[in-house]
Scaffold this motif. Structure first.
Motif, PDB file in Angstrom:
ATOM      1  N   LYS A   1       0.837  -1.210   0.000  1.00 39.26           N
ATOM      2  CA  LYS A   1       0.000   0.000   0.000  1.00 39.26           C
ATOM      3  C   LYS A   1       0.870   1.258   0.000  1.00 39.26           C
ATOM      4  O   LYS A   1       0.634   2.189  -0.778  1.00 39.26           O
ATOM      5  CB  LYS A   1      -0.917  -0.002   1.214  1.00 39.26           C
ATOM      6  N   ILE A   2       1.884   1.275   0.869  1.00 41.01           N
ATOM      7  CA  ILE A   2       2.741   2.456   0.955  1.00 41.01           C
ATOM      8  C   ILE A   2       3.539   2.629  -0.339  1.00 41.01           C
ATOM      9  O   ILE A   2       3.750   3.750  -0.813  1.00 41.01           O
ATOM     10  CB  ILE A   2       3.680   2.355   2.172  1.00 41.01           C
ATOM     11  N   SER A   3       3.970   1.519  -0.922  1.00 37.97           N
ATOM     12  CA  SER A   3       4.739   1.619  -2.164  1.00 37.97           C
ATOM     13  C   SER A   3       3.908   2.218  -3.285  1.00 37.97           C
ATOM     14  O   SER A   3       4.399   2.986  -4.115  1.00 37.97           O
ATOM     15  CB  SER A   3       5.280   0.243  -2.576  1.00 37.97           C
TER      16      SER A   3
ATOM     17  N   GLN B   1      -6.525  16.938  -7.600  1.00 37.92           N
ATOM     18  CA  GLN B   1      -7.968  16.988  -7.378  1.00 37.92           C
ATOM     19  C   GLN B   1      -8.492  15.788  -6.606  1.00 37.92           C
ATOM     20  O   GLN B   1      -9.332  15.935  -5.712  1.00 37.92           O
ATOM     21  CB  GLN B   1      -8.704  17.089  -8.728  1.00 37.92           C
ATOM     22  N   VAL B   2      -8.020  14.590  -6.960  1.00 38.93           N
ATOM     23  CA  VAL B   2      -8.656  13.384  -6.419  1.00 38.93           C
ATOM     24  C   VAL B   2      -7.681  12.408  -5.759  1.00 38.93           C
ATOM     25  O   VAL B   2      -8.105  11.384  -5.229  1.00 38.93           O
ATOM     26  CB  VAL B   2      -9.440  12.642  -7.525  1.00 38.93           C
ATOM     27  N   GLY B   3      -6.374  12.689  -5.804  1.00 36.22           N
ATOM     28  CA  GLY B   3      -5.428  11.816  -5.135  1.00 36.22           C
ATOM     29  C   GLY B   3      -4.843  10.735  -6.032  1.00 36.22           C
ATOM     30  O   GLY B   3      -5.269  10.532  -7.173  1.00 36.22           O
ATOM     31  N   ASN B   4      -3.884  10.038  -5.476  1.00 36.81           N
ATOM     32  CA  ASN B   4      -3.064   9.079  -6.212  1.00 36.81           C
ATOM     33  C   ASN B   4      -3.873   7.941  -6.813  1.00 36.81           C
ATOM     34  O   ASN B   4      -3.734   7.603  -7.997  1.00 36.81           O
ATOM     35  CB  ASN B   4      -1.992   8.540  -5.254  1.00 36.81           C
ATOM     36  N   ARG B   5      -4.725   7.331  -6.030  1.00 35.56           N
ATOM     37  CA  ARG B   5      -5.422   6.127  -6.493  1.00 35.56           C
ATOM     38  C   ARG B   5      -6.442   6.446  -7.587  1.00 35.56           C
ATOM     39  O   ARG B   5      -6.556   5.726  -8.577  1.00 35.56           O
ATOM     40  CB  ARG B   5      -6.084   5.418  -5.314  1.00 35.56           C
ATOM     41  N   ALA B   6      -7.179   7.535  -7.422  1.00 34.33           N
ATOM     42  CA  ALA B   6      -8.186   7.895  -8.423  1.00 34.33           C
ATOM     43  C   ALA B   6      -7.561   8.419  -9.713  1.00 34.33           C
ATOM     44  O   ALA B   6      -8.222   8.436 -10.754  1.00 34.33           O
ATOM     45  CB  ALA B   6      -9.148   8.930  -7.850  1.00 34.33           C
ATOM     46  N   ALA B   7      -6.296   8.826  -9.655  1.00 29.34           N
ATOM     47  CA  ALA B   7      -5.600   9.321 -10.848  1.00 29.34           C
ATOM     48  C   ALA B   7      -4.696   8.256 -11.460  1.00 29.34           C
ATOM     49  O   ALA B   7      -3.826   8.568 -12.268  1.00 29.34           O
ATOM     50  CB  ALA B   7      -4.782  10.560 -10.496  1.00 29.34           C
ATOM     51  N   ARG B   8      -4.951   7.004 -11.118  1.00 33.46           N
ATOM     52  CA  ARG B   8      -4.039   5.940 -11.527  1.00 33.46           C
ATOM     53  C   ARG B   8      -3.910   5.835 -13.048  1.00 33.46           C
ATOM     54  O   ARG B   8      -2.808   5.653 -13.574  1.00 33.46           O
ATOM     55  CB  ARG B   8      -4.520   4.603 -10.952  1.00 33.46           C
ATOM     56  N   GLU B   9      -5.027   5.932 -13.758  1.00 31.56           N
ATOM     57  CA  GLU B   9      -4.943   5.782 -15.213  1.00 31.56           C
ATOM     58  C   GLU B   9      -4.164   6.940 -15.826  1.00 31.56           C
ATOM     59  O   GLU B   9      -3.316   6.726 -16.704  1.00 31.56           O
ATOM     60  CB  GLU B   9      -6.336   5.702 -15.827  1.00 31.56           C
ATOM     61  N   GLU B  10      -4.417   8.149 -15.391  1.00 26.87           N
ATOM     62  CA  GLU B  10      -3.702   9.306 -15.933  1.00 26.87           C
ATOM     63  C   GLU B  10      -2.198   9.212 -15.637  1.00 26.87           C
ATOM     64  O   GLU B  10      -1.376   9.579 -16.484  1.00 26.87           O
ATOM     65  CB  GLU B  10      -4.273  10.595 -15.345  1.00 26.87           C
ATOM     66  N   LEU B  11      -1.860   8.715 -14.454  1.00 26.13           N
ATOM     67  CA  LEU B  11      -0.447   8.541 -14.125  1.00 26.13           C
ATOM     68  C   LEU B  11       0.197   7.486 -15.011  1.00 26.13           C
ATOM     69  O   LEU B  11       1.338   7.648 -15.468  1.00 26.13           O
ATOM     70  CB  LEU B  11      -0.301   8.153 -12.646  1.00 26.13           C
TER      71      LEU B  11
END
Length: 411
Positions: free
Chosen positions: A250-252, A325-335
Motif C-alpha cells: 500500500k505504501i509503495s 484533485q482526487v489523489g493518487n489512487r483515483a488518478a491511476r490511469e492518468e499517471l
C-alpha cells in the motif's frame, strides 16, 4: 481544468532558473565528474555539491517536491511540475542541488506521512536537512520487478528483531546512502497485497552487503544502481517497521504515483534541452554547402520533436491536475498514461538530437549521450511500459458494459 501555474510557482521558477544559470550550468561537467569520483560509502555528496546545496538552502530553494509548506515548497503537483521541468534540464546535478534527487524525494514523502516520532528523529529529519541520503530496495534479481506482490526477500520476527535475508538490485543511489527502505516479505501466507512490510535498515548494519554496482549502459561510477544482499541482517522491529506490518505494498503504491510523475516532469525538461541543442547544431553545422537546418529531414526532426514535447507536457499536466484533485489512487490511469508517453517521447527527441550531432552526439562532449543512457531506464523503472499499457487497457475495458450475447450472424 486550468493548467496555468500559480504566481507563487512562476516566481519560484524564475529563482530556480537564475540559480541554475549562475551556479550549475557553468559547472555542470565538473559537478557530474565530482559525483562519480568522490561519492563512496561514507561520502553522500562531493564537496562542490555540499557548497551548492548550502547556497540553495540559504535561498529557500530546498525540498521543493514536498507539498507541506512546513517542510518544503508547499506547491501543488501541477505547480511543482513547472519547476521540476526546469530542474530536469540540468542533467543529474540539479535535483541534488535542491534536495529533490530520487529516490530521496519519494522516501521523504512516505517518511513524512508514516514515520513514528522516533523514526522522524533518526531518519526523516536528517534526510530533510540534507545531511544524509537514502535508497529504496524493492526490485529483486530473481522475481519479476513489475510484480511487487511476488517478492522473495524475507524478514522473520525473532523476539524484538527482524531478521532479513534476500537480494535486491537496481537500488538507485545506494552508494553513500545512510539507510535503505527495504520491502521484505513478513507474512508469506497472507493475502498477496499484505505479504510485505517496509523496513528501515541502516547501511552499516551487519549483514547488509554491497554486492556490486550494476552497469547502466557502461556507467558504474558514483552513487549508481546497486545489487545488495541481506544475510541474517538484524534490525530492531520497533524503529525499523515503517507504516505497520503488512502495509508495504500500500505504501509503495502511494510512493510511486508522485514519483512517476516527477520523473516525467524532469524528462520533459531533458527533451526541451535536447531540442535546443538539436536546433543549435542544425543552424551551425554545414553540409554540402548549406546549414543542416535547410534540410527537410532535419526540419522534420525539429517539428516532430516540438509537437511531441507539447503533447507530452499536456498529458503530464493533466495527470498532475488530477492527482491534486482526487489523489493518487483515483488518478491511476492518468499517471500510467503519463509514464507510458513521456519516457518514449524524451528518448525519441534525444535520439534525434544525437543523430543531428553525428559522432559528437554519442561522445561525452555533449550531454546527449548521458541523457539517453540515464533516461532509457525510465521505460522500465517504476513500472515497465507494458505494465502501464495493461493498467490502461483494463481501466478502459471496465468503463464499457459487457455486451449481451448474440447469435452468430444476427443483425
Amino acid at each position: 481544468m486550468d493548467f496555468e501555474p500559480s504566481d507563487r510557482a512562476k516566481a519560484l521558477l524564475e529563482r530556480v532558473r537564475a540559480f541554475l544559470d549562475e551556479h550549475v550550468y557553468p559547472n555542470e561537467r565538473e559537478i557530474e565528474d565530482a559525483i562519480d569520483a568522490e561519492v563512496d560509502r561514507d561520502t553522500p555528496f562531493p564537496a562542490v555539491l555540499v557548497e551548492l546545496r548550502a547556497k540553495a538552502r540559504a535561498e529557500g530553494l530546498w525540498n521543493l517536491a514536498l507539498p507541506d509548506e512546513r517542510l518544503g515548497s508547499g506547491l501543488s503537483n501541477l505547480d511543482y511540475g513547472v519547476v521540476s521541468e526546469e530542474i530536469g534540464r540540468a542533467t543529474t546535478t540539479a535535483p541534488y542541488v535542491f534536495n529533490v534527487q530520487p529516490p530521496d524525494s519519494g522516501n521523504m514523502e512516505i517518511l513524512v506521512e508514516h514515520a513514528t516520532p522516533e523514526q522522524r528523529e533518526k531518519y526523516t529529519e536528517p534526510l530533510l536537512d540534507g545531511d544524509i541520503r537514502s535508497c529504496y530496495a524493492m526490485t529483486e534479481p530473481d522475481t519479476a520487478g513489475s510484480d511487487p506482490t511476488g517478492l522473495a526477500c524475507s524478514a522473520v520476527l525473532d523476539g524484538d528483531e527482524w531478521v532479513i535475508n534476500g537480494r535486491k538490485w537496481w537500488c538507485t543511489n545506494a552508494l553513500g546512502a545512510r539507510f535503505a527502505i527495504v520491502m521484505a516479505v513478513t507474512d508469506p501466507d497472507g493475502p498477496k497485497h499484505s505479504r510485505a512490510t517496509m523496513l528501515l535498515v541502516p547501511t552499516d548494519t551487519p549483514g547488509f552487503q554491497y554486492v556490486r554496482p550494476l552497469s547502466n549502459m557502461g556507467h558504474t561510477a558514483g552513487p549508481g544502481h546497486w545489487e545488495l544482499a541481506f544475510e541474517d541482517c538484524r534490525v530492531p522491529a520497533g524503529i525499523s517497521t515503517l507504516g505497520g506490518r503488512g502495509n508495504g505494498f500500500k505504501i509503495s503504491q502511494d510512493r510511486l504515483g508522485p514519483g512517476r510523475i516527477h520523473h516525467c516532469m524532469r524528462l520533459i525538461g531533458v527533451a526541451e534541452r535536447a531540442l535546443e541543442l538539436m536546433c543549435a547544431r542544425a543552424k551551425s553545422r554545414e553540409m554540402f554547402g548549406s546549414p543542416l537546418s535547410d534540410r527537410q529531414f532535419i526540419q522534420d526532426f525539429i517539428a516532430t520533436s516540438r509537437a511531441e514535447i507539447d503533447q507530452a507536457r499536456l498529458v503530464t499536466w493533466h495527470a498532475a491536475w488530477k492527482l491534486d484533485q482526487v489523489g493518487n489512487r483515483a488518478a491511476r490511469e492518468e499517471l500510467s498514461i503519463t509514464k507510458l508517453v513521456v519516457p518514449t517521447m524524451g528518448l525519441n527527441v534525444v535520439d534525434r538530437a544525437i543523430q543531428v550531432y553525428g559522432g559528437a552526439g554519442v561522445s561525452e562532449d555533449t550531454p546527449l549521450s548521458w541523457m539517453y543512457r540515464y533516461n532509457r531506464m525510465l521505460r522500465i523503472g517504476d513500472g515497465a511500459d507494458e505494465v502501464h499499457k495493461m493498467v490502461i487497457a483494463r481501466m478502459e475495458l471496465a468503463k464499457v458494459k459487457d455486451p449481451e450475447p448474440t447469435t452468430a450472424g444476427a443483425r
